[in-house]
Motif scaffolding. Structure first.
Motif, PDB file in Angstrom:
ATOM      1  N   GLY A  21       0.754  -1.233  -0.083  1.00  0.00           N
ATOM      2  CA  GLY A  21       0.149   0.079   0.065  1.00  0.00           C
ATOM      3  C   GLY A  21       0.859   1.369   0.031  1.00  0.00           C
ATOM      4  O   GLY A  21       0.362   2.056  -0.699  1.00  0.00           O
ATOM      5  N   ILE A  22       1.753   1.229   0.903  1.00  0.00           N
ATOM      6  CA  ILE A  22       2.654   2.295   0.924  1.00  0.00           C
ATOM      7  C   ILE A  22       3.338   2.510  -0.580  1.00  0.00           C
ATOM      8  O   ILE A  22       3.414   3.732  -1.124  1.00  0.00           O
ATOM      9  CB  ILE A  22       3.751   2.137   1.884  1.00  0.00           C
ATOM     10  CG1 ILE A  22       3.127   2.268   3.378  1.00  0.00           C
ATOM     11  CG2 ILE A  22       4.836   3.181   1.671  1.00  0.00           C
ATOM     12  CD1 ILE A  22       4.017   2.134   4.410  1.00  0.00           C
ATOM     13  N   ALA A  23       3.830   1.451  -1.211  1.00  0.00           N
ATOM     14  CA  ALA A  23       4.496   1.551  -2.300  1.00  0.00           C
ATOM     15  C   ALA A  23       3.388   2.117  -3.512  1.00  0.00           C
ATOM     16  O   ALA A  23       3.837   3.132  -4.376  1.00  0.00           O
ATOM     17  CB  ALA A  23       5.042   0.189  -2.641  1.00  0.00           C
ATOM     18  N   SER A  24       2.390   1.464  -3.545  1.00  0.00           N
ATOM     19  CA  SER A  24       1.415   2.051  -4.672  1.00  0.00           C
ATOM     20  C   SER A  24       1.201   3.665  -4.380  1.00  0.00           C
ATOM     21  O   SER A  24       0.925   4.111  -5.222  1.00  0.00           O
ATOM     22  CB  SER A  24       0.157   1.237  -4.473  1.00  0.00           C
ATOM     23  OG  SER A  24      -0.416   1.119  -3.374  1.00  0.00           O
ATOM     24  N   GLY A  25       0.989   3.894  -2.952  1.00  0.00           N
ATOM     25  CA  GLY A  25       0.485   5.409  -2.937  1.00  0.00           C
ATOM     26  C   GLY A  25       1.848   6.489  -3.167  1.00  0.00           C
ATOM     27  O   GLY A  25       1.489   7.184  -3.836  1.00  0.00           O
ATOM     28  N   LEU A  26       3.047   5.958  -2.902  1.00  0.00           N
ATOM     29  CA  LEU A  26       4.107   6.578  -3.427  1.00  0.00           C
ATOM     30  C   LEU A  26       4.175   6.719  -4.776  1.00  0.00           C
ATOM     31  O   LEU A  26       4.586   7.688  -5.441  1.00  0.00           O
ATOM     32  CB  LEU A  26       5.295   5.981  -2.644  1.00  0.00           C
ATOM     33  CG  LEU A  26       5.659   6.004  -0.967  1.00  0.00           C
ATOM     34  CD1 LEU A  26       6.930   5.340  -0.719  1.00  0.00           C
ATOM     35  CD2 LEU A  26       5.747   7.604  -0.858  1.00  0.00           C
ATOM     36  N   LEU A  27       3.791   5.519  -5.559  1.00  0.00           N
ATOM     37  CA  LEU A  27       3.881   5.553  -6.910  1.00  0.00           C
ATOM     38  C   LEU A  27       3.000   6.543  -7.473  1.00  0.00           C
ATOM     39  O   LEU A  27       3.269   7.331  -8.573  1.00  0.00           O
ATOM     40  CB  LEU A  27       3.986   4.314  -7.401  1.00  0.00           C
ATOM     41  CG  LEU A  27       3.853   3.946  -8.937  1.00  0.00           C
ATOM     42  CD1 LEU A  27       5.167   4.520  -9.553  1.00  0.00           C
ATOM     43  CD2 LEU A  27       3.384   2.707  -9.253  1.00  0.00           C
ATOM     44  N   ILE A  28       1.749   6.604  -7.155  1.00  0.00           N
ATOM     45  CA  ILE A  28       0.786   7.392  -7.498  1.00  0.00           C
ATOM     46  C   ILE A  28       1.169   9.111  -7.455  1.00  0.00           C
ATOM     47  O   ILE A  28       1.190   9.826  -8.447  1.00  0.00           O
ATOM     48  CB  ILE A  28      -0.616   7.329  -6.853  1.00  0.00           C
ATOM     49  CG1 ILE A  28      -1.069   5.754  -7.210  1.00  0.00           C
ATOM     50  CG2 ILE A  28      -1.545   8.284  -7.157  1.00  0.00           C
ATOM     51  CD1 ILE A  28      -2.336   5.593  -6.548  1.00  0.00           C
ATOM     52  N   ALA A  33       3.630  14.091  -9.422  1.00  0.00           N
ATOM     53  CA  ALA A  33       4.511  15.081  -9.357  1.00  0.00           C
ATOM     54  C   ALA A  33       5.734  15.241 -10.404  1.00  0.00           C
ATOM     55  O   ALA A  33       5.919  16.295 -10.881  1.00  0.00           O
ATOM     56  CB  ALA A  33       5.576  14.840  -8.072  1.00  0.00           C
ATOM     57  N   GLY A  34       6.100  14.059 -11.093  1.00  0.00           N
ATOM     58  CA  GLY A  34       7.154  13.758 -12.034  1.00  0.00           C
ATOM     59  C   GLY A  34       6.360  14.378 -13.254  1.00  0.00           C
ATOM     60  O   GLY A  34       7.091  15.088 -14.170  1.00  0.00           O
ATOM     61  N   GLY A  35       5.064  14.238 -13.463  1.00  0.00           N
ATOM     62  CA  GLY A  35       4.448  14.593 -14.577  1.00  0.00           C
ATOM     63  C   GLY A  35       4.429  16.071 -14.717  1.00  0.00           C
ATOM     64  O   GLY A  35       4.461  16.937 -15.828  1.00  0.00           O
ATOM     65  N   CYS A  36       4.088  16.839 -13.426  1.00  0.00           N
ATOM     66  CA  CYS A  36       4.030  18.321 -13.192  1.00  0.00           C
ATOM     67  C   CYS A  36       5.308  18.956 -13.703  1.00  0.00           C
ATOM     68  O   CYS A  36       5.547  19.960 -14.182  1.00  0.00           O
ATOM     69  CB  CYS A  36       3.597  18.730 -11.940  1.00  0.00           C
ATOM     70  SG  CYS A  36       1.625  18.201 -11.731  1.00  0.00           S
ATOM     71  N   ALA A  70      -5.921   0.670  -1.076  1.00  0.00           N
ATOM     72  CA  ALA A  70      -4.665   0.308  -0.826  1.00  0.00           C
ATOM     73  C   ALA A  70      -3.485   1.234  -0.635  1.00  0.00           C
ATOM     74  O   ALA A  70      -2.564   0.945  -0.072  1.00  0.00           O
ATOM     75  CB  ALA A  70      -4.458  -0.839  -1.573  1.00  0.00           C
ATOM     76  N   ALA A  71      -3.770   2.376  -1.611  1.00  0.00           N
ATOM     77  CA  ALA A  71      -2.657   3.248  -1.694  1.00  0.00           C
ATOM     78  C   ALA A  71      -2.805   4.297  -0.487  1.00  0.00           C
ATOM     79  O   ALA A  71      -2.173   5.245  -0.458  1.00  0.00           O
ATOM     80  CB  ALA A  71      -2.894   4.007  -3.143  1.00  0.00           C
ATOM     81  N   THR A  72      -3.960   4.120   0.369  1.00  0.00           N
ATOM     82  CA  THR A  72      -3.924   5.169   1.452  1.00  0.00           C
ATOM     83  C   THR A  72      -2.830   5.573   2.243  1.00  0.00           C
ATOM     84  O   THR A  72      -2.382   6.556   2.533  1.00  0.00           O
ATOM     85  CB  THR A  72      -5.088   4.805   2.214  1.00  0.00           C
ATOM     86  OG1 THR A  72      -6.363   4.917   1.514  1.00  0.00           O
ATOM     87  CG2 THR A  72      -5.400   6.035   3.260  1.00  0.00           C
ATOM     88  N   ALA A  73      -2.198   4.365   2.787  1.00  0.00           N
ATOM     89  CA  ALA A  73      -0.995   4.649   3.478  1.00  0.00           C
ATOM     90  C   ALA A  73       0.208   5.372   3.008  1.00  0.00           C
ATOM     91  O   ALA A  73       0.756   6.179   3.389  1.00  0.00           O
ATOM     92  CB  ALA A  73      -0.324   3.028   3.908  1.00  0.00           C
ATOM     93  N   GLY A  74       0.377   5.027   1.649  1.00  0.00           N
ATOM     94  CA  GLY A  74       1.474   5.675   0.606  1.00  0.00           C
ATOM     95  C   GLY A  74       1.236   7.187   0.560  1.00  0.00           C
ATOM     96  O   GLY A  74       2.197   7.707   0.624  1.00  0.00           O
ATOM     97  N   LEU A 296       9.892  16.455  -4.102  1.00  0.00           N
ATOM     98  CA  LEU A 296       9.453  16.128  -2.756  1.00  0.00           C
ATOM     99  C   LEU A 296       8.036  16.920  -2.256  1.00  0.00           C
ATOM    100  O   LEU A 296       7.020  16.553  -2.038  1.00  0.00           O
ATOM    101  CB  LEU A 296      10.465  16.338  -1.687  1.00  0.00           C
ATOM    102  CG  LEU A 296      11.316  15.135  -1.857  1.00  0.00           C
ATOM    103  CD1 LEU A 296      12.467  15.493  -0.838  1.00  0.00           C
ATOM    104  CD2 LEU A 296      10.917  13.843  -1.360  1.00  0.00           C
ATOM    105  N   LEU A 297       8.061  18.290  -2.462  1.00  0.00           N
ATOM    106  CA  LEU A 297       6.948  19.178  -2.170  1.00  0.00           C
ATOM    107  C   LEU A 297       5.786  18.875  -3.090  1.00  0.00           C
ATOM    108  O   LEU A 297       4.780  18.931  -2.534  1.00  0.00           O
ATOM    109  CB  LEU A 297       7.469  20.752  -2.347  1.00  0.00           C
ATOM    110  CG  LEU A 297       8.299  21.043  -1.242  1.00  0.00           C
ATOM    111  CD1 LEU A 297       8.771  22.655  -1.777  1.00  0.00           C
ATOM    112  CD2 LEU A 297       7.771  21.154  -0.012  1.00  0.00           C
ATOM    113  N   ALA A 298       6.006  18.744  -4.404  1.00  0.00           N
ATOM    114  CA  ALA A 298       5.193  18.140  -5.452  1.00  0.00           C
ATOM    115  C   ALA A 298       4.334  16.964  -4.928  1.00  0.00           C
ATOM    116  O   ALA A 298       3.069  16.871  -5.117  1.00  0.00           O
ATOM    117  CB  ALA A 298       5.670  18.388  -6.773  1.00  0.00           C
ATOM    118  N   THR A 299       5.348  15.899  -4.548  1.00  0.00           N
ATOM    119  CA  THR A 299       4.564  14.641  -4.189  1.00  0.00           C
ATOM    120  C   THR A 299       3.724  15.072  -2.858  1.00  0.00           C
ATOM    121  O   THR A 299       2.783  14.188  -2.902  1.00  0.00           O
ATOM    122  CB  THR A 299       5.626  13.502  -3.841  1.00  0.00           C
ATOM    123  OG1 THR A 299       6.354  14.131  -2.761  1.00  0.00           O
ATOM    124  CG2 THR A 299       6.417  13.362  -5.094  1.00  0.00           C
TER     125      THR A 299
END
Length: 344
Positions: A21-28, A33-36, A70-74, A296-299
């Motif tokens: 869940g952390i991994a999927s949330g971080l990925l989203i 952020a990367g797209g922006c 499942a992405a809530t934690a990330g 990091l700020l954008a994420t």
């Protein structure tokens, strides 16, 4: 035997699910952020803040397709940890020498404008009936440095995601108006390059907006605008400390029993600024840390958007927007008066 093995494996499954869940949330959050960042790079529109784009995109994802549970934690991890690490790295973009370069008149203008704006918005917010969390975030974003100040101040104020999103929307709208209008006012107001640069840097919300507005008036105006804006960013640290050590966020009642926790990440921000003042950091490394801070700020802001319900924003009504408009007018006028009085 097989049942015993199954029982011994079963306790590890929740931890595995949490890690996924952390991994999927971080990925989203990272993809947003990367797209922006990529959008600004590919278009060349430097005045467009990837921080603002990130929270907008996060809100669109949250309110259109939705976010997997499942992405809530990330997402929560990005909101808490990555945001604060980004603010710490932001300190590497500031040196004491840059602040001193403004001179006494410039420093007085920046400090007085910031303090007066924060206090004025706080008082008018109370008069308008806007809740203290939203008022504090709008005051921080308007008086200091836009979206970065909003998310830093929220570590002490502990507003809801909707409070942060509304505050970011306010500083985005009115900062963008300033970015377009200010260059047209330099000549009618009789401001030379230095005076215009300091006025813009002391009053416009986002760093990118200041750069866009000041360099239109020439390189000298752009340099003074950037330096005075960075001086405001330095003042983010004491402001957040004051908010963290007071009961500013007790209006909702859930933290009224004790003092607000100290925002320790601000110490890291100050330490990085001090390090940058005494150590000559290579330009390449400086560029990488600036990019890392922005990412990091954008994420973190993407995570903020992913937790924001637009219906809750609509329910807050127009009073916070009116407060943002008041703050924009106040800081613009007060900053100009200070520039005139100090003889810049």
């Amino acid at each position: 035997m097989l049942s015993h093995i199954a029982q011994t494996k079963r306790p590890t499954q929740p931890f595995s699910g949490l890690a996924d869940g952390i991994a999927s949330g971080l990925l989203i959050c990272g993809l947003i952020a990367g797209g922006c960042l990529a959008f600004r790079t590919l278009t060349g529109w430097q005045a467009v803040s990837p921080l603002i784009l990130a929270i907008i995109c996060g809100m669109l994802v949250r309110n259109l397709p939705g976010v997997p549970k499942a992405a809530t934690a990330g997402i929560g991890f990005s909101l808490r940890r990555q945001l604060r690490l980004g603010i710490v790295l932001l300190g590497l973009q500031i040196t004491a020498g840059q602040v001193v370069a403004l001179g006494a008149a410039g420093l007085v203008t920046v400090v007085a404008t910031l303090a007066a704006t924060f206090l004025a918005i706080t008082m008018v917010g109370r008069w308008l009936g806007v809740d203290r969390q939203t008022t504090g975030l709008i005051a921080a974003g308007t008086s200091v440095c836009g979206a970065s100040a909003v998310i830093a101040a929220n570590a002490a104020i502990r507003g809801r995601e909707e409070d942060v999103a509304y505050a970011v929307a306010c500083v985005t709208i009115f900062g963008s108006i300033s970015m377009l209008v200010y260059p047209l006012l330099a000549a009618p107001l009789g401001l030379d390059a230095m005076a215009y640069g300091v006025w813009t840097g002391a009053t416009v919300h986002e760093v990118a907006q200041v750069v866009a507005a000041t360099f239109q008036a020439g390189h000298e105006a752009g340099e003074f605008g950037t330096i005075s804006k960075l001086a405001r960013v330095v003042l983010l640290a004491p402001l957040v400390m004051i908010l963290g050590l007071t009961a500013f966020r007790t209006a909702r009642g859930e933290h009224s029993a004790g003092a607000a926790p100290f925002p320790w990440f601000v110490v890291g921000f100050i330490a990085m600024a001090a390090l940058n003042s005494v150590v000559d950091i290579p330009k390449a490394l400086e560029g990488l840390t600036a990019l890392a801070s922005t990412f990091l700020l954008a994420t973190g802001l993407a995570a903020m958007g992913l937790q924001t319900d637009i219906r809750a924003l609509r329910a807050k009504g127009l009073r916070p927007l009116a407060l943002g408009a008041f703050g924009w007018l106040f800081i613009s006028v007060f900053g100009y008066v200070m520039v005139t009085l100090t003889g810049l």
